[in-house]
Design an enzyme around this catalytic site. Sequence first.
Site, PDB file in Angstrom:
ATOM      1  N   PHE A 115       0.876  -1.196   0.082  1.00  0.00           N
ATOM      2  CA  PHE A 115       0.135   0.042  -0.021  1.00  0.00           C
ATOM      3  C   PHE A 115       0.702   1.348   0.025  1.00  0.00           C
ATOM      4  O   PHE A 115       0.310   2.275  -0.391  1.00  0.00           O
ATOM      5  CB  PHE A 115      -1.091   0.012   1.248  1.00  0.00           C
ATOM      6  CG  PHE A 115      -0.446   0.752   2.390  1.00  0.00           C
ATOM      7  CD1 PHE A 115       0.254  -0.275   3.321  1.00  0.00           C
ATOM      8  CD2 PHE A 115      -0.675   1.896   2.531  1.00  0.00           C
ATOM      9  CE1 PHE A 115       0.810   0.205   4.442  1.00  0.00           C
ATOM     10  CE2 PHE A 115      -0.328   2.738   3.838  1.00  0.00           C
ATOM     11  CZ  PHE A 115       0.586   1.807   4.902  1.00  0.00           C
ATOM     12  N   LYS A 116       1.948   1.210   0.209  1.00  0.00           N
ATOM     13  CA  LYS A 116       3.007   2.311   0.390  1.00  0.00           C
ATOM     14  C   LYS A 116       3.156   3.164  -0.847  1.00  0.00           C
ATOM     15  O   LYS A 116       3.263   4.244  -1.108  1.00  0.00           O
ATOM     16  CB  LYS A 116       4.290   1.872   0.786  1.00  0.00           C
ATOM     17  CG  LYS A 116       4.446   1.123   2.031  1.00  0.00           C
ATOM     18  CD  LYS A 116       4.085   1.975   3.068  1.00  0.00           C
ATOM     19  CE  LYS A 116       4.656   1.386   4.431  1.00  0.00           C
ATOM     20  NZ  LYS A 116       4.170   0.091   5.024  1.00  0.00           N
TER      21      LYS A 116
END
Length: 502
Positions: A115-116
């Site tokens: 998700f970064k």
Amino acid sequence: MIYHSTQDKTQSVSSAQAIAQGISKDGGLFVPERFPQLTADELKAMLAMSYQQRAKLIIGKYLTDFSEKEISDCVDNAYTAEKFGGENPAPIASVTYNGDELNLLELWHGPTCAFKDMALQILPHFLTKSLQKVGGGKEAVILVATSGDTGKAALEGFRDVEDTKIIVFYPVNGVSAMQKHQMNTQEGGNVYVCAINGNFDDAQTAVKKIFTDPETAAILDKNGMMFSSANSINWGRLLPQIVYYISAYCDMVNMGKVQPGEKINICVPTGNFGNILAGYYAYEMGLPVNRFICASNSNNVLTDFINTGVYDKNRDFYTTVSPSMDILVSSNLERLLYTMSGSNDVETKGYMDALKSAGRYEVSDSIKEKISALFYGGYADEDATKATIHNLFEQERYLSDTHTAVAVAVCDGYIKATGDKTPVVIASTASPYKFSKAVLEALDKGSLPESEFDMVEQLNELTGAPVPAPLASLRGKTARFSDVTDKEDMQGVVLNALGIRK
Ligand SMILES: *Cc1c(COP(=O)(O)O)cnc(C)c1O
């Protein structure tokens, strides 16, 4: 919109300055002076919008020193269908687990499969524009401490971005084989990667120290450089994360799972408290949220904090199958305390000073009450995490990574304990193929092959879940980086990597 430091309100800067600088000079974190409100009409209008349009609207409320065109360029260059495998970079997958519906917000379809990417694909665009406004022509040196996923996502986001250099430190035994391989094979002329003897907290503490050290700043300045940060302490990291919670709410309405205005629960597998804090900021903007479920692994310092009001990092540190959550100092909690204390910088600084000197602090009764009204804290140990991967696959043929499984386990426990049937969105934070070994062990289908990529192949054959192209293409790539350093030597390593002699 002005940004203040959580530890000294007299520090006030523009959003460009907050993003370029990363952290305030006094060591505090930049926070917006207020939360712009989303009206019911705006939320309604957003239903018909694409993710990108929603992002422009929300980001525009915060980056008031950016033009509409600048914001538009940032968003359009970051969230392309090509980079995120489709028009919607954050799709929702609904599953029924142990009899209850869970909506998994898949945030890992970007270039590094965690998700970064949602933040780190847009941060370099924010930063380049911020530097044009306030950087004085200096080159930005991005210093990153990573528990695995931030490092790769930042390297990929900043690779060959003009006027930037990026240096990443990761704990030598604290990341998965795939995460290590992803970082050590990183391409680009402006990147450097180094392991440290120590855990993530050691890396983060050392980076923060180098960052705020006036002597190092002066050396950089002489060489035409300045530090900036891609860690989730940077406002430019948090802001894009607010977007996907609001966008997910719109999608839930469009899917007929909630009525406009109806509340949802949000469950987040948490480490540094950045992802869940972004959800809380969305709530402060008016997103209808009933409860935040904060899910930890065996490093359950946040579970205890939410349940008791005492934050105490003096405890054993565990290396788990969800390494990106192996954290005992959750940096972004400072921002929550600031808001919940009524923007009280003196109080917030008091907590942070106590954390530094004693490793422990206890919040006021007023903050305790606010936290327990809105947050639920729970954790899943290694067995519970693996059992969840196993059961979710058996029940729904849905393959989850280890971090997401922690959240699913805690969320399931919450629903069963409370009977709360509020529709729930769970942040799904990584592709299972970043943690093939642990996921294969959880599925328990016989002996494991030796090599990481053979495990990927076996997992694919067992489950049929597609292997993300960015991971498949790493096979056979040789490592460019293999340095390991002690935490005491990190400053020297940084100057060396920049080609600066003291
Ligand atoms: C970083 C990360 C987390 C934790 O997010 P925070 O913002 O640090 O709380 C959870 N899961 C994965 C896969 C991550 O990479």
